[in-house]
Design a protein around this motif. Structure first.
Motif, PDB file in Angstrom:
ATOM      1  N   ARG A  37     -33.196  16.241  25.169  1.00 49.18           N
ATOM      2  CA  ARG A  37     -33.447  15.659  23.890  1.00 49.18           C
ATOM      3  C   ARG A  37     -32.073  15.763  23.045  1.00 49.18           C
ATOM      4  O   ARG A  37     -31.541  16.940  22.844  1.00 49.18           O
ATOM      5  N   GLY A  63     -36.358   7.458  20.278  1.00 48.66           N
ATOM      6  CA  GLY A  63     -38.004   7.603  19.963  1.00 48.66           C
ATOM      7  C   GLY A  63     -37.913   7.282  18.441  1.00 48.66           C
ATOM      8  O   GLY A  63     -37.341   7.225  17.800  1.00 48.66           O
ATOM      9  N   ALA A  64     -39.316   7.907  17.937  1.00 51.69           N
ATOM     10  CA  ALA A  64     -39.681   7.575  16.547  1.00 51.69           C
ATOM     11  C   ALA A  64     -38.986   8.504  15.693  1.00 51.69           C
ATOM     12  O   ALA A  64     -38.516   8.075  14.551  1.00 51.69           O
ATOM     13  N   ASP A  65     -38.657   9.733  16.149  1.00 56.15           N
ATOM     14  CA  ASP A  65     -37.771  10.459  15.496  1.00 56.15           C
ATOM     15  C   ASP A  65     -36.521  10.406  15.563  1.00 56.15           C
ATOM     16  O   ASP A  65     -35.489  11.117  15.035  1.00 56.15           O
ATOM     17  N   GLY A  66     -36.129   9.244  16.167  1.00 51.63           N
ATOM     18  CA  GLY A  66     -34.307   9.137  16.322  1.00 51.63           C
ATOM     19  C   GLY A  66     -33.857   9.571  17.319  1.00 51.63           C
ATOM     20  O   GLY A  66     -32.705   9.318  17.543  1.00 51.63           O
TER      21      GLY A  66
END
Ligand code: HEC
Length: 440
Positions: free
Chosen positions: A196, A217-220
């Motif tokens: 990650r 992803g959505a969290d960048g």
């Protein structure tokens, strides 16, 4: 499988961070890590005299293996200063195994050396990191370093104060590619390994599995996942991320998850090993099958001496015995006390137990030559490889592409057969007779 960059001035990692407890003005090591099989980097909290560590001995021992084959020593044969003398690149004999290595840090600095030292320990854990500039990146890395673990904040913490590491952290705000390579030990089972990262993961490999994560992803964050069927043995790992977008807020974390277990577990320091680390810490056991020991009694020590020194045995090419002979293998003078049966085993199956400091290596050079033999450092610029025929070749350190330990002794196999049974008896009579005069 991978090219080694030897003596590139900026590797980083530190199994051991020394604390400045005493304010006596003595330089303290901030971080120590091996930057290749033949090199160690040590970085201090202030400049040191490069001559300070020259000629010192690094001792090693395997805490899990008490056999005499598992302990030995390396010499520091060359020292190159970097960072205005705060960092020293030490050229050594090869690191033959996974063990605890004790780097001597002299107690005296700037005053006459009293020879005393304390030690800072390091081992072969961590990952080799490289950074290549540009988009697409150049093929040769412009920075090579060491990460203690594939976790950026943890690696920063473990190497705080190390200038070579700081150089590497600063490069992450520049356009290029940061890559890692190493071995990772995971438990047996179906395992998902995840990288990650705040930077795009261009590629990741684990054994045969591949992954990538180039869409955030959505969290960048970018996520690369690899699913492997682990047998509990170390797997070779590589990954690379594109640098330049996030700079100081960069994050990278590697974790794993066992099938059926919801918990994501960090891959810890003890699970990573450098790409060139010998992966078996046990003594080589190629010829572990018990050897039938024939009748070894009797024999004539005078004839034995001729075999030892002559073309039939060729022992004296490689071994000193009572002051005569070559230095390729260990001095055999002290072995008188070993029984005949054990000596016979050393001759008939030389690879069954290889004496410490006589590990054999395969050395591949950049121009395609391959040498096999016992390796010793020959000054800061070269190594000497001595083969089964006791022939020594000098190889420049910067010509080495790869160097790997192998499980075979350079002591030639088949000596016992070549000498024949009665010859072996004569040889053993010679080697086990307390004094040469007593043979008559
Ligand atoms: C080409 C070099 C070479 C030749 C020739 C050679 N040896 Fe060796 N020998 C070595 C090396 C290197 C080692 C250490 C590695 C190992 O244990 O295999 C060794 C190890 C040994 C050992 C074990 C020593 C110990 O401390 O346990 C014995 C005994 C021995 N040799 C005897 C002989 C005898 C006897 C001959 C002649 C018949 C011989 N060697 C020929 C290179 C050689």
């Amino acid at each position: 499988m991978f090219a080694l960059t030897l003596l590139v001035g900026v590797a980083v990692a530190t199994p051991c961070r020394a604390q400045s407890k005493e304010a006596d003005g003595r330089p303290r090591p901030v971080a120590v890590w091996p930057s290749g099989p033949l090199d160690v980097v040590v970085t201090f909290d202030r400049p040191v005299d490069p001559g300070w560590m020259m000629g010192r001995i690094v001792r090693y021992a395997d805490p899990k293996d008490r056999s005499p084959e598992s302990a030995g020593q390396l010499r520091i044969v060359g020292v190159r200063p970097r960072d205005d003398g705060r960092t020293l690149l030490l050229a050594t004999d090869p690191h033959p195994r996974q063990a605890r290595y004790q780097l001597p840090i002299p107690r005296t600095h700037g005053v006459p050396d009293d020879g005393s030292s304390e030690t800072t320990a390091y081992d072969l854990s961590g990952l080799e990191a490289t950074w290549a500039e540009g988009d697409p990146p150049g093929s040769e890395p412009s920075w090579t370093g060491w990460w203690p673990v594939l976790n950026l904040s943890e690696s920063r913490r473990l190497t705080a104060g190390s200038r070579p590491h700081q150089v590497g952290w600063d490069l992450m705000s520049r356009n290029g590619r940061l890559g890692w390579a190493g071995w990772v030990s995971l438990p047996a089972g179906k395992i998902t390994v995840r990288i990650r990262s705040s930077m795009p993961v261009e590629e990741a490999t684990l054994g045969d599995a591949q992954g990538a994560g180039t869409v955030p992803g959505a969290d960048g964050f970018f996520l690369a996942e690899m699913l492997v069927e682990s047998r509990g043995e170390p797997l070779f790992f590589t990954a690379s991320v594109r640098t330049g977008s996030v700079g100081n807020s960069a994050q990278v974390v590697a974790s794993y998850r066992l099938e059926g277990d919801p918990e994501d577990r960090p891959i810890g320091r003890e699970q990573w090993k450098l790409p060139w680390a010998p992966m078996s810490s046990a003594s080589p056991t190629l010829e572990a099958a018990p050897i039938a020991v024939p009748d070894l009694s009797g024999g004539d020590a005078t004839r034995g001496r001729e075999i030892f020194r002559g073309e039939r045995g060729r022992c004296a090419y490689c071994h000193v015995f009572r002051g005569e002979g070559g230095h390729v293998g260990p001095d055999l003078t002290p072995i008188v006390s070993k029984g005949r049966a054990e000596l016979y085993r050393s001759i008939a199956a030389p690879s069954a137990a290889i004496a410490a400091d006589f590990t054999t290596y395969t050395v591949a050079t950049r121009d395609g030559q391959v040498f096999a033999g016992v390796v010793h450092a020959e000054g800061a610029e070269a190594i000497r490889v001595t083969d089964t025929n006791a022939k020594a070749t000098t190889v420049r350190r910067d010509a080495i592409q790869e160097i790997r330990p192998s499980a075979t002794s350079i002591m030639p196999p088949g000596l016992a057969a070549a000498i024949g049974q009665s010859g072996v008896r004569d040889l053993l009579a010679y080697l086990t007779t307390p004094a040469p005069e007593a043979s008559r």
